[in-house]
Design an enzyme around this catalytic site. Structure first.
Site, PDB file in Angstrom:
ATOM      1  N   ARG A 191     -27.071  -4.147  40.538  1.00  0.00           N
ATOM      2  CA  ARG A 191     -27.948  -4.638  39.482  1.00  0.00           C
ATOM      3  C   ARG A 191     -29.024  -5.529  40.080  1.00  0.00           C
ATOM      4  O   ARG A 191     -28.738  -6.341  40.948  1.00  0.00           O
ATOM      5  CB  ARG A 191     -27.127  -5.461  38.476  1.00  0.00           C
ATOM      6  CG  ARG A 191     -26.819  -4.704  37.222  1.00  0.00           C
ATOM      7  CD  ARG A 191     -25.808  -5.431  36.402  1.00  0.00           C
ATOM      8  NE  ARG A 191     -26.258  -6.754  35.956  1.00  0.00           N
ATOM      9  CZ  ARG A 191     -25.601  -7.467  35.046  1.00  0.00           C
ATOM     10  NH1 ARG A 191     -24.497  -6.997  34.507  1.00  0.00           N
ATOM     11  NH2 ARG A 191     -26.048  -8.649  34.696  1.00  0.00           N
ATOM     12  N   ARG A 204     -28.760 -17.659  37.602  1.00  0.00           N
ATOM     13  CA  ARG A 204     -27.911 -17.294  36.449  1.00  0.00           C
ATOM     14  C   ARG A 204     -26.756 -18.285  36.307  1.00  0.00           C
ATOM     15  O   ARG A 204     -26.353 -18.621  35.203  1.00  0.00           O
ATOM     16  CB  ARG A 204     -27.385 -15.866  36.611  1.00  0.00           C
ATOM     17  CG  ARG A 204     -28.486 -14.824  36.390  1.00  0.00           C
ATOM     18  CD  ARG A 204     -28.059 -13.458  36.854  1.00  0.00           C
ATOM     19  NE  ARG A 204     -27.001 -12.881  36.055  1.00  0.00           N
ATOM     20  CZ  ARG A 204     -26.178 -11.943  36.499  1.00  0.00           C
ATOM     21  NH1 ARG A 204     -26.292 -11.485  37.734  1.00  0.00           N
ATOM     22  NH2 ARG A 204     -25.249 -11.453  35.717  1.00  0.00           N
ATOM     23  N   ARG A 255     -24.050 -17.034  24.029  1.00  0.00           N
ATOM     24  CA  ARG A 255     -24.309 -17.676  25.309  1.00  0.00           C
ATOM     25  C   ARG A 255     -24.997 -19.024  25.138  1.00  0.00           C
ATOM     26  O   ARG A 255     -25.288 -19.687  26.127  1.00  0.00           O
ATOM     27  CB  ARG A 255     -25.220 -16.773  26.139  1.00  0.00           C
ATOM     28  CG  ARG A 255     -24.484 -16.027  27.267  1.00  0.00           C
ATOM     29  CD  ARG A 255     -25.505 -15.113  27.909  1.00  0.00           C
ATOM     30  NE  ARG A 255     -25.204 -14.710  29.237  1.00  0.00           N
ATOM     31  CZ  ARG A 255     -24.777 -13.486  29.559  1.00  0.00           C
ATOM     32  NH1 ARG A 255     -24.501 -12.605  28.644  1.00  0.00           N
ATOM     33  NH2 ARG A 255     -24.613 -13.177  30.835  1.00  0.00           N
ATOM     34  N   LYS A 293     -15.642 -10.671  32.645  1.00  0.00           N
ATOM     35  CA  LYS A 293     -15.609 -10.468  31.187  1.00  0.00           C
ATOM     36  C   LYS A 293     -15.662  -8.977  30.834  1.00  0.00           C
ATOM     37  O   LYS A 293     -14.892  -8.502  30.014  1.00  0.00           O
ATOM     38  CB  LYS A 293     -16.801 -11.170  30.507  1.00  0.00           C
ATOM     39  CG  LYS A 293     -16.848 -12.668  30.697  1.00  0.00           C
ATOM     40  CD  LYS A 293     -17.958 -13.301  29.872  1.00  0.00           C
ATOM     41  CE  LYS A 293     -19.360 -12.862  30.243  1.00  0.00           C
ATOM     42  NZ  LYS A 293     -19.808 -13.274  31.580  1.00  0.00           N
ATOM     43  N   ARG A 337     -20.638  -6.187  43.386  1.00  0.00           N
ATOM     44  CA  ARG A 337     -20.599  -5.475  42.095  1.00  0.00           C
ATOM     45  C   ARG A 337     -21.527  -4.261  42.125  1.00  0.00           C
ATOM     46  O   ARG A 337     -22.626  -4.308  42.657  1.00  0.00           O
ATOM     47  CB  ARG A 337     -21.031  -6.416  40.975  1.00  0.00           C
ATOM     48  CG  ARG A 337     -21.116  -5.685  39.637  1.00  0.00           C
ATOM     49  CD  ARG A 337     -20.921  -6.579  38.479  1.00  0.00           C
ATOM     50  NE  ARG A 337     -22.114  -7.362  38.170  1.00  0.00           N
ATOM     51  CZ  ARG A 337     -22.172  -8.177  37.122  1.00  0.00           C
ATOM     52  NH1 ARG A 337     -21.123  -8.329  36.335  1.00  0.00           N
ATOM     53  NH2 ARG A 337     -23.257  -8.864  36.899  1.00  0.00           N
TER      54      ARG A 337
HETATM   55  P1  AMP Z   1     -24.808  -9.706  31.375  1.00  0.00           P
HETATM   56  O1  AMP Z   1     -24.747  -8.234  31.598  1.00  0.00           O
HETATM   57  O2  AMP Z   1     -23.905 -10.156  30.261  1.00  0.00           O
HETATM   58  O3  AMP Z   1     -24.592 -10.494  32.649  1.00  0.00           O
HETATM   59  O4  AMP Z   1     -26.293 -10.031  30.876  1.00  0.00           O
HETATM   60  C1  AMP Z   1     -27.399  -9.779  31.690  1.00  0.00           C
HETATM   61  C2  AMP Z   1     -28.612 -10.530  31.203  1.00  0.00           C
HETATM   62  O5  AMP Z   1     -28.934 -10.121  29.862  1.00  0.00           O
HETATM   63  C3  AMP Z   1     -28.471 -12.033  31.129  1.00  0.00           C
HETATM   64  O6  AMP Z   1     -28.687 -12.673  32.378  1.00  0.00           O
HETATM   65  C4  AMP Z   1     -29.543 -12.380  30.097  1.00  0.00           C
HETATM   66  O7  AMP Z   1     -30.850 -12.316  30.650  1.00  0.00           O
HETATM   67  C5  AMP Z   1     -29.415 -11.221  29.104  1.00  0.00           C
HETATM   68  N1  AMP Z   1     -28.415 -11.536  28.064  1.00  0.00           N
HETATM   69  C6  AMP Z   1     -27.238 -10.889  27.812  1.00  0.00           C
HETATM   70  N2  AMP Z   1     -26.575 -11.445  26.789  1.00  0.00           N
HETATM   71  C7  AMP Z   1     -27.352 -12.490  26.366  1.00  0.00           C
HETATM   72  C8  AMP Z   1     -27.213 -13.488  25.353  1.00  0.00           C
HETATM   73  N3  AMP Z   1     -26.149 -13.525  24.545  1.00  0.00           N
HETATM   74  N4  AMP Z   1     -28.219 -14.398  25.227  1.00  0.00           N
HETATM   75  C9  AMP Z   1     -29.311 -14.367  26.003  1.00  0.00           C
HETATM   76  N5  AMP Z   1     -29.485 -13.481  26.996  1.00  0.00           N
HETATM   77  C10 AMP Z   1     -28.535 -12.536  27.182  1.00  0.00           C
END
Ligand code: AMP
Length: 210
Positions: free
Chosen positions: A156, A167, A88, A13, A123
């Site tokens: 990360r 996740r 999400r 994404k 990654r």
């Molecule tokens: P990402 O970088 O998009 O993979 O997000 C990393 C982490 O941030 C996720 O595993 C969640 O813990 C938190 N996070 C990011 N976006 C959201 C969202 N829309 N709702 C809830 N948690 C989020």
């Protein structure tokens, strides 16, 4: 153009959001990046989010909805935006609707779980600007150094294999139902994530322009 990118963590994404951002000149908004930045800066919101993020769980809806409301109110979002990682959950999607935001298209990038696990192990992200790389599919020019800002690229914390599995479970349980939510409104376009970034980009741009 107001777009949402759906898909599992590691589906691509963020990478595709960057391409669309350059193509359409609209900002790509990643709630994950905003939360990581808050964490780096030691803000109250960042500290509140840390334990959820580290364990592969979602940050509570009210926190992320607050983040998105604030971000979408900024001037650069007036001509449209790409949401990467938001919504999400169904309540997050409902909150967008309640804000009166009419989404034009929802692009779901599909990648099998086994592939996701392989991908996330390679990654790397820039700890300074958040840019994303992959050791095999999208390496930085110099290993360990961000092409964009010269910052250090790192793994990360939540890309550790055990957390990735959590996740993915969170994704299937809480985020995948959004496909049905947006399918009903006729806005969903499914793109099969390809091995090569540029092949997925072709499909994604075609979905944006369809
Ligand atoms: P990402 O970088 O998009 O993979 O997000 C990393 C982490 O941030 C996720 O595993 C969640 O813990 C938190 N996070 C990011 N976006 C959201 C969202 N829309 N709702 C809830 N948690 C989020």
């Amino acid at each position: 153009m107001k777009l949402i990118l759906l898909g599992a963590p590691g589906a691509g994404k963020g990478t595709q959001a960057e391409v669309i951002c350059e193509h359409l000149h609209i900002p790509a908004i990643s709630t994950g990046n905003i939360i990581r930045e808050a964490l780096k800066n030691g803000t109250e919101m960042g500290l509140k989010a840390k334990s959820y993020m580290d364990s592969g769980a979602l940050v509570p809806d009210d926190v992320v909805i607050g983040i998105i409301k604030e971000r979408l109110a900024q001037d650069d979002c007036k001509g449209g935006f790409i949401l990467d990682g938001f919504p999400r959950t169904v309540p997050q999607a409902q909150a967008l609707d309640e804000m009166g935001i009419v989404i034009d298209r929802v692009i779901d990038i599909e990648v099998a779980d086994e592939k996701i696990e392989q991908r996330l192990s390679g990654r790397r992200v820039c700890e300074a600007c958040g840019a994303s790389y992959h050791t095999l599919y999208k390496p930085s020019k110099e290993e360990g150094v961000c092409d964009k800002c010269g910052g250090k690229t790192v793994i990360r914390k939540d890309d550790e294999p055990a957390t990735v599995r959590d996740r993915l479970k969170t994704y299937h349980d809480q985020t995948e139902p959004l496909k049905g939510y947006y399918e009903k409104s006729g806005k969903l376009v499914i793109v099969q994530g390809q091995e090569k970034v540029e092949d997925t980009t072709k499909l994604t741009l075609a979905a944006v322009e369809a």
